[in-house]
Design a protein around this motif. Structure first.
Motif, short mmCIF file in Angstrom:
data_model
loop_
_atom_site.label_atom_id
_atom_site.label_comp_id
_atom_site.label_asym_id
_atom_site.label_seq_id
_atom_site.Cartn_x
_atom_site.Cartn_y
_atom_site.Cartn_z
N UNK A 62 0.77 -1.10 -0.25
CA UNK A 62 -0.16 -0.20 -0.03
C UNK A 62 0.95 1.27 -0.02
N UNK A 63 1.93 1.14 0.86
CA UNK A 63 2.75 2.36 0.58
C UNK A 63 3.51 2.73 -0.61
N UNK A 64 3.58 1.43 -1.53
CA UNK A 64 4.03 1.85 -2.84
C UNK A 64 2.91 2.42 -3.77
N UNK A 65 1.79 2.43 -3.15
CA UNK A 65 0.37 2.84 -4.07
C UNK A 65 0.05 1.86 -4.97
N UNK A 66 0.58 0.58 -4.77
CA UNK A 66 0.18 -0.72 -5.82
C UNK A 66 -1.54 -0.66 -5.99
N UNK A 67 -2.17 -0.97 -4.56
CA UNK A 67 -3.78 -0.85 -5.04
C UNK A 67 -4.46 0.06 -5.88
N UNK A 68 -3.78 1.35 -6.15
CA UNK A 68 -4.41 2.40 -6.95
C UNK A 68 -3.59 2.51 -8.30
N UNK A 69 -2.71 1.52 -8.62
CA UNK A 69 -2.01 1.84 -10.00
C UNK A 69 -2.86 2.05 -11.02
N UNK A 70 -4.02 1.36 -11.27
CA UNK A 70 -4.90 1.66 -12.53
C UNK A 70 -5.96 2.62 -12.10
N UNK A 71 -5.78 3.29 -10.94
CA UNK A 71 -6.91 4.29 -10.60
C UNK A 71 -6.60 5.68 -11.37
N UNK A 75 -9.93 -2.05 -8.05
CA UNK A 75 -10.00 -0.73 -7.78
C UNK A 75 -9.97 -0.11 -9.26
N UNK A 76 -9.01 -0.46 -10.21
CA UNK A 76 -9.07 -0.16 -11.57
C UNK A 76 -10.34 -0.17 -12.33
N UNK A 77 -11.16 -1.34 -12.10
CA UNK A 77 -12.55 -1.21 -12.76
C UNK A 77 -13.58 -0.57 -12.08
N UNK A 78 -13.41 -0.35 -10.70
CA UNK A 78 -14.17 0.54 -9.97
C UNK A 78 -14.17 1.90 -10.31
N UNK A 79 -12.83 2.40 -10.40
CA UNK A 79 -12.55 3.66 -11.20
C UNK A 79 -13.02 3.92 -12.46
N UNK A 80 -12.96 2.88 -13.14
CA UNK A 80 -13.35 3.14 -14.72
C UNK A 80 -14.96 3.24 -14.90
N UNK A 81 -15.86 2.68 -13.80
CA UNK A 81 -17.26 3.03 -13.74
C UNK A 81 -17.48 4.09 -12.86
N UNK A 82 -16.53 4.82 -12.57
CA UNK A 82 -16.77 6.31 -11.78
C UNK A 82 -17.12 5.94 -10.32
N UNK A 83 -16.41 4.82 -9.73
CA UNK A 83 -16.57 4.59 -8.13
C UNK A 83 -15.42 5.09 -7.83
N UNK A 84 -15.16 5.72 -6.57
CA UNK A 84 -13.98 6.36 -6.16
C UNK A 84 -13.65 5.21 -5.08
#
Length: 325
Positions: A39-48, A85-94
């Protein structure tokens, strides 16, 4: 940016992976220290996208990271979280904090802070997790039957991702993890063949062993190229637009998983199947990931049906017209 992230992920996983860590994970222990570092590297949010608080990289970047994670037998489910997280963001879900899983048979669902579901084609819904019925795949990774809790948010995916984005994304994810695991299995086998001696010579000096290693090396190259091409196609045309490339990648990955597991165990002989050896954990993941996201038979069937529907005359123009640069 990709090179920096890959180097950091590789260094982190090299320090915190191995057979002992995988045994703890398979026993149901959440890898808290490793997860915090990832998480510190930001990996869960890489596609966001950056405007939603993410890193904003593309699918080709994600697939490259997934290959590194697969190389270490995925000692934490960060790849699954990246996809959700990447797919959620693509659907406009923060995206929200914590681990995100997906599907009603969810990878590591018992540890999820939120669960991504596909209630209708082209729509995604983010739920709080409800009850979890524990389950496992062949690799003993948690695959839990989930009852969704309260709805947190929902949205519609862009047309480029199409009505089955979760399945296509899952297939690409597993193909990329397999690519990394095949590379690792090959590296283990090469090292063993160079150090283990029989009849006064290293195993690598025997032509039969060289031929086996060459077969696995060709499989590793093929699946890596297929995954890279599919991920670039997603960046160019979206998940649905890249469905042919994703299907091809999953077929190649499934075949590579089968050939690699069988061949490297012949090189190692009995020691490779022991619980304490890394190869044991790597090959069980190859078998598991081969079936998840759709088997090679399922995706080959789709390619065949689509080809027949278009007619033989359209096959070559369709293949040669694809641009994934």
């Amino acid at each position: 940016m990709r090179a920096i992230i890959l180097e950091q992920v590789d260094r982190l996983l090299a320090a915190q992976s191995g057979a002992a860590a995988l045994r703890r994970l398979e026993a149901g222990e959440w890898p808290e220290e490793l997860w915090e570092a990832l998480e510190g590297l930001g990996l869960p949010l890489l596609l966001v996208p950056e405007e939603l608080g993410g890193i904003g990289l593309g699918w080709a970047d994600a697939a490259a990271v997934w290959q590194v994670i697969g190389r270490y037998a995925a000692p934490a489910p960060v790849a699954e979280c990246m996809l959700a997280n990447g797919l959620a963001a693509a659907a406009g879900i923060e995206p929200r904090g914590g681990f995100s899983s997906f599907g009603q048979t969810a990878p590591f669902g018992r540890f999820a802070a939120q669960l991504l579901l596909e209630p209708a084609p082209g729509r995604l819904a983010l739920h709080a997790p409800g009850a979890a019925t524990p389950g496992q795949n062949i690799a003993r990774e948690p695959r839990d039957a989930m009852t969704p809790g309260p709805l947190l948010a929902e949205g519609a995916l862009p047309n480029s991702h199409g009505p089955r984005a979760l399945r296509l994304g899952h297939a690409l994810l597993r193909a990329a993890l397999i690519a990394g695991a095949v590379e690792h299995a090959l590296a283990l086998a090469v090292d063993w063949a160079n150090t283990r001696k029989q009849f006064g010579r290293a195993l690598a000096k025997f032509q039969a062993i060289q031929q086996q290693l060459a077969v696995v090396a060709s499989e590793a190259a093929a699946v890596s190229v297929a995954v890279s091409a599919a991920a670039r196609a997603v960046d160019s045309r979206g998940l649905e637009g890249a469905s042919f490339e994703i299907a091809c990648a999953k077929v190649v990955a499934g075949e590579a998983a089968q050939t690699t597991a069988a061949t490297v165990h012949q090189v190692f002989a009995a020691i490779g199947i022991t619980e304490d050896h890394e190869l044991h954990h790597t090959t069980r993941r190859l078998w598991s990931w081969r079936d998840e996201g759709g088997s090679e038979r399922a995706w080959a069937g789709e390619i065949g049906r689509n080809t027949l529907a278009q007619g033989g005359a359209a096959l070559w123009p369709d293949i040669t017209a694809r641009d994934i640069s």
